[in-house]
Design a protein around this motif. Structure first.
Motif, PDB file in Angstrom:
ATOM      1  N   GLN A 173     -97.241 -40.848 -80.619  1.00 58.52           N
ATOM      2  CA  GLN A 173     -98.134 -40.631 -81.553  1.00 58.52           C
ATOM      3  C   GLN A 173     -98.122 -39.441 -82.353  1.00 58.52           C
ATOM      4  O   GLN A 173     -97.948 -38.225 -81.850  1.00 58.52           O
ATOM      5  N   ILE A 174     -97.770 -39.429 -83.589  1.00 55.23           N
ATOM      6  CA  ILE A 174     -97.521 -38.470 -84.418  1.00 55.23           C
ATOM      7  C   ILE A 174     -98.651 -37.870 -85.145  1.00 55.23           C
ATOM      8  O   ILE A 174     -99.500 -38.531 -85.828  1.00 55.23           O
ATOM      9  N   LEU A 175     -98.716 -36.504 -85.210  1.00 52.40           N
ATOM     10  CA  LEU A 175     -99.949 -35.759 -85.978  1.00 52.40           C
ATOM     11  C   LEU A 175     -99.475 -35.572 -87.445  1.00 52.40           C
ATOM     12  O   LEU A 175     -98.262 -35.538 -87.727  1.00 52.40           O
ATOM     13  N   GLN A 176    -100.412 -36.323 -88.196  1.00 52.24           N
ATOM     14  CA  GLN A 176    -100.178 -36.275 -89.856  1.00 52.24           C
ATOM     15  C   GLN A 176    -100.870 -35.100 -90.585  1.00 52.24           C
ATOM     16  O   GLN A 176    -101.763 -34.496 -89.823  1.00 52.24           O
ATOM     17  N   THR A 177    -100.645 -35.247 -91.688  1.00 50.95           N
ATOM     18  CA  THR A 177    -101.015 -33.948 -92.693  1.00 50.95           C
ATOM     19  C   THR A 177    -102.578 -34.038 -92.686  1.00 50.95           C
ATOM     20  O   THR A 177    -103.355 -33.009 -92.755  1.00 50.95           O
ATOM     21  N   ASN A 178    -103.024 -35.300 -92.746  1.00 55.30           N
ATOM     22  CA  ASN A 178    -104.577 -35.325 -92.667  1.00 55.30           C
ATOM     23  C   ASN A 178    -105.465 -34.961 -91.460  1.00 55.30           C
ATOM     24  O   ASN A 178    -106.607 -35.108 -91.214  1.00 55.30           O
ATOM     25  N   GLY A 179    -104.563 -34.583 -90.272  1.00 56.31           N
ATOM     26  CA  GLY A 179    -105.100 -34.326 -89.252  1.00 56.31           C
ATOM     27  C   GLY A 179    -105.284 -35.439 -88.094  1.00 56.31           C
ATOM     28  O   GLY A 179    -105.779 -35.346 -87.011  1.00 56.31           O
ATOM     29  N   ARG A 180    -104.993 -36.652 -88.553  1.00 50.72           N
ATOM     30  CA  ARG A 180    -105.007 -37.821 -87.764  1.00 50.72           C
ATOM     31  C   ARG A 180    -103.655 -38.299 -87.106  1.00 50.72           C
ATOM     32  O   ARG A 180    -102.787 -37.851 -87.531  1.00 50.72           O
ATOM     33  N   ALA A 181    -103.686 -39.035 -85.884  1.00 50.05           N
ATOM     34  CA  ALA A 181    -102.467 -39.111 -85.210  1.00 50.05           C
ATOM     35  C   ALA A 181    -102.095 -40.708 -85.769  1.00 50.05           C
ATOM     36  O   ALA A 181    -103.097 -41.541 -85.726  1.00 50.05           O
ATOM     37  N   ARG A 182    -100.899 -41.044 -85.782  1.00 46.73           N
ATOM     38  CA  ARG A 182    -100.279 -42.347 -86.032  1.00 46.73           C
ATOM     39  C   ARG A 182     -99.350 -42.641 -84.990  1.00 46.73           C
ATOM     40  O   ARG A 182     -98.348 -41.961 -85.005  1.00 46.73           O
ATOM     41  N   LYS A 183     -99.675 -43.760 -84.245  1.00 49.76           N
ATOM     42  CA  LYS A 183     -98.489 -44.019 -83.417  1.00 49.76           C
ATOM     43  C   LYS A 183     -97.541 -45.065 -84.091  1.00 49.76           C
ATOM     44  O   LYS A 183     -97.460 -45.856 -84.628  1.00 49.76           O
TER      45      LYS A 183
END
Length: 368
Positions: free
Chosen positions: A286-296
């Protein structure tokens, strides 16, 4: 506890009364002979009842270190400064000593040999920690870099044994390493199945040869066990001096575990810097994105690298927040101090995190 004591007593009796079939071989023990070590070992000497030698802790440069690992702590094999001491005349103890997570011996190339366990929690049913081999933490040679960037084996050093060849292993019957109690470690049967001794080994994986010399023998098939307990008295057998890696803030880097399948690993010197690069596939994180959300992500190709505290690309654990659940990691990409010639721009890297703070206190994502 009572069962353990009884088992150890039985094991001690077994070691003292090995069957005659187990004594058919006559091994060669040559702790004081430089020819019985690889080129990675230096300053071999024998005095005051001990064999002493030095090494930088890395195997032959042609050995494919770190390749094949699917679960890594983002550590890189670095040079260390080891001094080993091995008893010249070890003796069997009254009761064997169970091994624990940590070093149990050293290979003849100066690379430490560890217990098969990881540093994970103890299984209440088995009383053992997880196997590094079963956890996917080992490379095709049977080793990996630990939390101190110290390369070591957790199972039989497969690449070393193959490099030594049949003449060394099965004909001359010379050791491929030494346990921390001083007894030699061999690999009889690795090339010549006529030399197989698996059925003659005691529970520690040891036996006596035709002259009464006790030795351990690695398992020649999966899971390539080295030894299960120490039949002699464990000794303090190694000293090490080295400098720990640090990040841009000066904090020591010990790495976090990630699911990263390593396809290739290199280390190249650029002046005073040694740049380590591992390429492979990040899977199921699960990677933290620039918008502060996480994407698996399912699978993504990329590189992990480290040259110095101002030149690295590594994953760190992000602070927990309301925008994602569970663990999330972010890629810290620092290139201000990369040495000339390194060519970091040519690497396939992951997307660096450059978003807002995730902590309620306000600072950027912290490292744990």
């Amino acid at each position: 506890m009572i069962r353990l004591v009884r088992w150890m007593g039985l094991l001690a009796a077994l070691i003292g009364s090995l069957p005659l079939a187990a004594r058919a071989h006559e091994i060669k023990v040559c702790k004081c002979d430089k020819a019985c070590y690889t080129d990675e070992v230096s300053r071999v000497s024998c005095e005051r009842g001990k064999a002493r030698f030095h090494s930088h802790g890395l195997p032959d440069p042609e050995d494919p270190m770190m390749r094949g690992i699917t679960a890594t702590n983002q550590q890189f094999p670095a040079e260390h400064n080891y001094e080993f001491e091995i008893l010249l005349e070890p003796e069997l103890a009254r009761q064997p000593t169970p091994t624990e997570a940590g070093p149990v011996g050293v290979a003849i190339n100066g690379v430490p040999i560890f217990d098969p366990s990881t540093q994970g929690p103890v299984n209440r049913k088995t009383g053992r920690r997880p196997s590094a081999f079963e956890a996917g933490e080992l490379d095709v040679c049977g080793g990996h870099a630990g939390r101190g960037d110290d390369y070591h084996y957790h199972i039989a050093p497969k690449c070393l044994i193959d490099d030594l060849g049949p003449a060394w292993v099965d004909q001359d019957k010379k050791p491929i390493g030494y346990a921390m109690d001083g007894f030699p470690i061999l690999a009889l049967g690795w090339f010549d199945k006529k030399n197989a001794v698996e059925q003659d080994l005691d529970p520690c994986r040891g036996m006596k040869d035709a002259t009464g010399q006790y030795f351990y023998n690695v398992k020649t098939t999966s899971s390539w066990d080295v030894l299960h307990c120490l039949a002699g008295r464990p000794q303090h057998f190694a000293r090490d001096r080295w400098n720990h890696r640090s990040d841009r803030t000066g904090k020591e880097i010990t790495g976090i575990p990630i699911r990263f399948a390593i396809k290739d690993s290199t280390r190249t010197s650029y002046g005073r810097d040694v740049c380590h690069v591992m390429t492979g596939t990040l899977q199921g994180e699960q990677i933290l994105q620039t918008n502060g959300r996480a994407r698996k992500i399912r699978a993504q190709e990329g590189s992990l690298f480290y040259c110095n505290k101002a030149c690295y690309g590594l994953f760190f654990e992000a602070d927990k927040s309301r925008t994602f659940r569970g663990r999330a990691i972010y890629y810290d990409y620092i290139t201000d101090g990369c040495p000339a010639g390194f060519g970091v721009a040519r690497l396939t890297t992951f997307t660096p995190y450059e978003g807002p703070a995730q902590s309620r206190k306000g600072p950027p994502p912290t490292r744990k």
